[in-house]
Design a protein around this motif. Structure first.
Motif, PDB file in Angstrom:
ATOM      1  N   ASN A 188       0.829  -1.205   0.000  1.00  3.99           N
ATOM      2  CA  ASN A 188       0.000   0.000   0.000  1.00  3.99           C
ATOM      3  C   ASN A 188       0.865   1.257   0.000  1.00  3.99           C
ATOM      4  O   ASN A 188       0.573   2.224  -0.712  1.00  3.99           O
ATOM      5  CB  ASN A 188      -0.915  -0.008   1.225  1.00  3.99           C
ATOM      6  CG  ASN A 188      -1.847   1.178   1.261  1.00  3.99           C
ATOM      7  OD1 ASN A 188      -2.805   1.254   0.507  1.00  3.99           O
ATOM      8  ND2 ASN A 188      -1.572   2.128   2.141  1.00  3.99           N
ATOM      9  N   GLU A 189       1.940   1.225   0.784  1.00  5.08           N
ATOM     10  CA  GLU A 189       2.864   2.371   0.824  1.00  5.08           C
ATOM     11  C   GLU A 189       3.486   2.612  -0.553  1.00  5.08           C
ATOM     12  O   GLU A 189       3.602   3.759  -1.002  1.00  5.08           O
ATOM     13  CB  GLU A 189       3.971   2.104   1.856  1.00  5.08           C
ATOM     14  CG  GLU A 189       3.479   2.031   3.299  1.00  5.08           C
ATOM     15  CD  GLU A 189       3.058   3.391   3.815  1.00  5.08           C
ATOM     16  OE1 GLU A 189       3.873   4.329   3.754  1.00  5.08           O
ATOM     17  OE2 GLU A 189       1.904   3.514   4.269  1.00  5.08           O
ATOM     18  N   LYS A 190       3.869   1.538  -1.227  1.00  5.52           N
ATOM     19  CA  LYS A 190       4.452   1.658  -2.570  1.00  5.52           C
ATOM     20  C   LYS A 190       3.455   2.268  -3.555  1.00  5.52           C
ATOM     21  O   LYS A 190       3.808   3.106  -4.387  1.00  5.52           O
ATOM     22  CB  LYS A 190       4.897   0.283  -3.078  1.00  5.52           C
ATOM     23  CG  LYS A 190       6.085  -0.319  -2.365  1.00  5.52           C
ATOM     24  CD  LYS A 190       6.426  -1.677  -2.985  1.00  5.52           C
ATOM     25  CE  LYS A 190       7.553  -2.367  -2.238  1.00  5.52           C
ATOM     26  NZ  LYS A 190       7.834  -3.707  -2.832  1.00  5.52           N
ATOM     27  N   ILE A 191       2.208   1.808  -3.453  1.00  5.91           N
ATOM     28  CA  ILE A 191       1.176   2.309  -4.375  1.00  5.91           C
ATOM     29  C   ILE A 191       0.909   3.788  -4.139  1.00  5.91           C
ATOM     30  O   ILE A 191       0.763   4.564  -5.092  1.00  5.91           O
ATOM     31  CB  ILE A 191      -0.119   1.477  -4.224  1.00  5.91           C
ATOM     32  CG1 ILE A 191       0.107   0.061  -4.766  1.00  5.91           C
ATOM     33  CG2 ILE A 191      -1.286   2.141  -4.949  1.00  5.91           C
ATOM     34  CD1 ILE A 191      -1.049  -0.886  -4.572  1.00  5.91           C
ATOM     35  N   ILE A 192       0.872   4.204  -2.871  1.00  7.13           N
ATOM     36  CA  ILE A 192       0.665   5.625  -2.557  1.00  7.13           C
ATOM     37  C   ILE A 192       1.790   6.471  -3.151  1.00  7.13           C
ATOM     38  O   ILE A 192       1.553   7.530  -3.746  1.00  7.13           O
ATOM     39  CB  ILE A 192       0.585   5.847  -1.027  1.00  7.13           C
ATOM     40  CG1 ILE A 192      -0.626   5.116  -0.434  1.00  7.13           C
ATOM     41  CG2 ILE A 192       0.523   7.333  -0.709  1.00  7.13           C
ATOM     42  CD1 ILE A 192      -1.950   5.524  -1.021  1.00  7.13           C
ATOM     43  N   VAL A 193       3.021   6.009  -3.001  1.00 13.86           N
ATOM     44  CA  VAL A 193       4.173   6.730  -3.576  1.00 13.86           C
ATOM     45  C   VAL A 193       4.047   6.817  -5.086  1.00 13.86           C
ATOM     46  O   VAL A 193       4.296   7.867  -5.697  1.00 13.86           O
ATOM     47  CB  VAL A 193       5.494   6.016  -3.187  1.00 13.86           C
ATOM     48  CG1 VAL A 193       6.665   6.609  -3.976  1.00 13.86           C
ATOM     49  CG2 VAL A 193       5.749   6.147  -1.690  1.00 13.86           C
ATOM     50  N   GLU A 194       3.612   5.714  -5.708  1.00 12.50           N
ATOM     51  CA  GLU A 194       3.506   5.668  -7.169  1.00 12.50           C
ATOM     52  C   GLU A 194       2.415   6.612  -7.675  1.00 12.50           C
ATOM     53  O   GLU A 194       2.569   7.250  -8.717  1.00 12.50           O
ATOM     54  CB  GLU A 194       3.212   4.232  -7.623  1.00 12.50           C
ATOM     55  CG  GLU A 194       3.489   3.953  -9.083  1.00 12.50           C
ATOM     56  CD  GLU A 194       4.958   4.093  -9.454  1.00 12.50           C
ATOM     57  OE1 GLU A 194       5.248   4.414 -10.626  1.00 12.50           O
ATOM     58  OE2 GLU A 194       5.816   3.898  -8.565  1.00 12.50           O
ATOM     59  N   LEU A 277      -8.367   2.556   2.339  1.00  6.55           N
ATOM     60  CA  LEU A 277      -9.369   3.353   1.616  1.00  6.55           C
ATOM     61  C   LEU A 277      -9.455   4.765   2.178  1.00  6.55           C
ATOM     62  O   LEU A 277      -9.673   5.727   1.437  1.00  6.55           O
ATOM     63  CB  LEU A 277     -10.734   2.668   1.701  1.00  6.55           C
ATOM     64  CG  LEU A 277     -10.881   1.386   0.861  1.00  6.55           C
ATOM     65  CD1 LEU A 277     -12.129   0.611   1.287  1.00  6.55           C
ATOM     66  CD2 LEU A 277     -10.944   1.700  -0.623  1.00  6.55           C
ATOM     67  N   SER A 278      -9.262   4.884   3.484  1.00  7.95           N
ATOM     68  CA  SER A 278      -9.274   6.206   4.114  1.00  7.95           C
ATOM     69  C   SER A 278      -8.097   7.043   3.630  1.00  7.95           C
ATOM     70  O   SER A 278      -8.234   8.245   3.371  1.00  7.95           O
ATOM     71  CB  SER A 278      -9.235   6.048   5.633  1.00  7.95           C
ATOM     72  OG  SER A 278      -9.149   7.308   6.266  1.00  7.95           O
ATOM     73  N   ILE A 279      -6.928   6.408   3.509  1.00  8.10           N
ATOM     74  CA  ILE A 279      -5.739   7.118   3.023  1.00  8.10           C
ATOM     75  C   ILE A 279      -5.962   7.618   1.593  1.00  8.10           C
ATOM     76  O   ILE A 279      -5.523   8.712   1.224  1.00  8.10           O
ATOM     77  CB  ILE A 279      -4.504   6.197   3.085  1.00  8.10           C
ATOM     78  CG1 ILE A 279      -4.151   5.903   4.547  1.00  8.10           C
ATOM     79  CG2 ILE A 279      -3.310   6.822   2.372  1.00  8.10           C
ATOM     80  CD1 ILE A 279      -3.077   4.852   4.711  1.00  8.10           C
ATOM     81  N   LEU A 280      -6.661   6.811   0.798  1.00  5.59           N
ATOM     82  CA  LEU A 280      -6.954   7.195  -0.591  1.00  5.59           C
ATOM     83  C   LEU A 280      -8.109   8.183  -0.695  1.00  5.59           C
ATOM     84  O   LEU A 280      -8.459   8.616  -1.783  1.00  5.59           O
ATOM     85  CB  LEU A 280      -7.290   5.949  -1.413  1.00  5.59           C
ATOM     86  CG  LEU A 280      -6.143   4.970  -1.684  1.00  5.59           C
ATOM     87  CD1 LEU A 280      -6.673   3.701  -2.329  1.00  5.59           C
ATOM     88  CD2 LEU A 280      -5.065   5.605  -2.562  1.00  5.59           C
ATOM     89  N   LYS A 281      -8.724   8.512   0.473  1.00  2.00           N
ATOM     90  CA  LYS A 281      -9.864   9.436   0.528  1.00  2.00           C
ATOM     91  C   LYS A 281     -11.022   8.944  -0.346  1.00  2.00           C
ATOM     92  O   LYS A 281     -11.642   9.707  -1.092  1.00  2.00           O
ATOM     93  CB  LYS A 281      -9.437  10.850   0.125  1.00  2.00           C
ATOM     94  CG  LYS A 281      -8.426  11.481   1.080  1.00  2.00           C
ATOM     95  CD  LYS A 281      -8.033  12.869   0.634  1.00  2.00           C
ATOM     96  CE  LYS A 281      -7.151  13.560   1.662  1.00  2.00           C
ATOM     97  NZ  LYS A 281      -5.907  12.833   1.937  1.00  2.00           N
TER      98      LYS A 281
END
Length: 359
Positions: A188-194, A277-281
């Motif tokens: 998930n951390e990698k995807i957020i960075v990407e 999902l919360s992180i992705l808003k």
């Protein structure tokens, strides 16, 4: 003297409570006819095997009794579907005095089990049986949740075996599930960075095709109660996404597909899924539907047999004609060596699956 009115066993209440649930605010009678006509029968009954001869049997009897010579009640079967789940099992332990001992009272010393409060007492290990207070082979869920989290416990119970089979509880299984959730979090951390790199163009549409196939698998496995297969699907999607994020998809494509995957995780590991999902808003959360048109395979693997024995595997476009497939085979030396100086009598072609050459 006061007449005793509480004379019925608790199973009586549990044999008609679903009728009461239909009209929870009714004060003059147990239920309203219009409510049970709408809600009953219950779509799906899920329970342990011991309920099949207790709760389930009594429930069916009560419906038959209520329906007897009753024009206002005609529900003969309370449940439309039945699924019998397995039990959670654990080893049993006894001390030298033949008393049951709980797992929390035991410690391992040199590969053997001893009583914590008295290391001189060797513990004997009995068979794995369904967890019960009487045999003291239960595991305190609060300790599991405190050490590994509720998601790890849920993931392990669902992954261990098909839900109709018994679950053999093990500390190793919980640890393995815990580690996998940590891997998912790192992903998930990698995807957020990407997503923050804002790539301008998609490399291909492979992630979208895979997501739709993944959603189809989850849908089918939920419908068939194949929860252990769903966990296997999560392992597959983890491996896939780990490779796909290197393809530099646009933020829109990556987020849309990842959100759909996360939503399907909510019944299995809800704490993890909702946190991501919360992180992705994510807003307007709803269960994703798959696109049937995206499920079609462009390439297929066709088994090549000669006289019924597998001699090779050919990857080609779907819906290939037999003649074109045979032309491809002619260029495959490994397959053709089995046809050297032999007369072909006939060919049996099962489209996109198998070609059997009879010599």
């Amino acid at each position: 003297m006061v007449r005793e009115t509480d004379t019925l066993d608790t199973f009586v209440c549990s044999s008609w409570y679903y009728l009461r649930f239909c009209s929870p605010k009714e004060t003059e009678y147990g239920f309203k006819k219009e409510d049970i006509d709408y809600w009953m029968p219950v779509d799906q009954y899920i329970g342990g095997v011991e309920h099949a001869i207790l709760h389930l049997l009594y429930s069916r009897f009560f419906m038959q009794a209520l329906s007897h010579d009753n024009n206002n009640f005609n529900i003969l079967e309370p449940f439309s579907g039945l699924f019998t789940q397995g039990m959670v099992c654990h080893e049993t332990y006894k001390d030298p005095e033949n008393n049951w001992v709980s797992p929390d009272e035991i410690e391992n010393i040199d590969g053997k089990k001893y009583l914590k409060k008295d290391n001189s007492k060797l513990i004997s290990v009995g068979p794995s049986e369904s967890m019960s207070k009487s045999k003291r082979n239960t595991i305190d869920p609060e300790n599991i949740i405190a050490n590994y989290g509720a998601d790890s416990a849920r993931l392990f119970i669902l992954s261990d075996s098909p839900p109709e089979k018994d679950v053999q509880w093990s500390e190793e299984g919980i640890i393995s599930s815990f580690k996998f959730i940590q891997k998912l979090w790192n992903l998930n951390e990698k995807i957020i960075v990407e997503t923050n790199k804002n790539h301008v163009k998609d490399f291909d549409d492979e992630i979208e095709k895979y997501t739709n196939k993944f959603l189809k698998k989850i849908h089918d496995n939920l419908e068939s109660f194949s929860y252990n297969k769903i966990v296997a699907n999560l392992y597959e999607v983890y491996s896939f996404l780990n490779k796909q994020i290197e393809k530099k998809y646009t933020k829109k494509t990556l987020v849309e597909n990842y959100q759909k995957i996360l939503v399907t995780m909510t019944p299995i590991i809800p704490h993890y899924a909702y946190e991501c999902l919360s992180i992705l808003k994510t807003k307007n959360l709803k269960w994703p539907e798959y696109d049937v048109s995206m499920l079609k395979e462009e390439n297929v693997n066709i088994v090549i047999q000669i006289n019924g024995k597998k001699r090779g595997l050919v990857q080609t476009k779907a819906n290939i004609l037999e003649e074109k497939l045979f032309e491809i085979i002619k260029n495959d030396e490994k397959i053709m060596k089995h046809l050297d100086q032999k007369n072909i009598k006939k060919k049996i072609y099962i489209k996109d699956k198998l070609l059997n050459i009879i010599t």
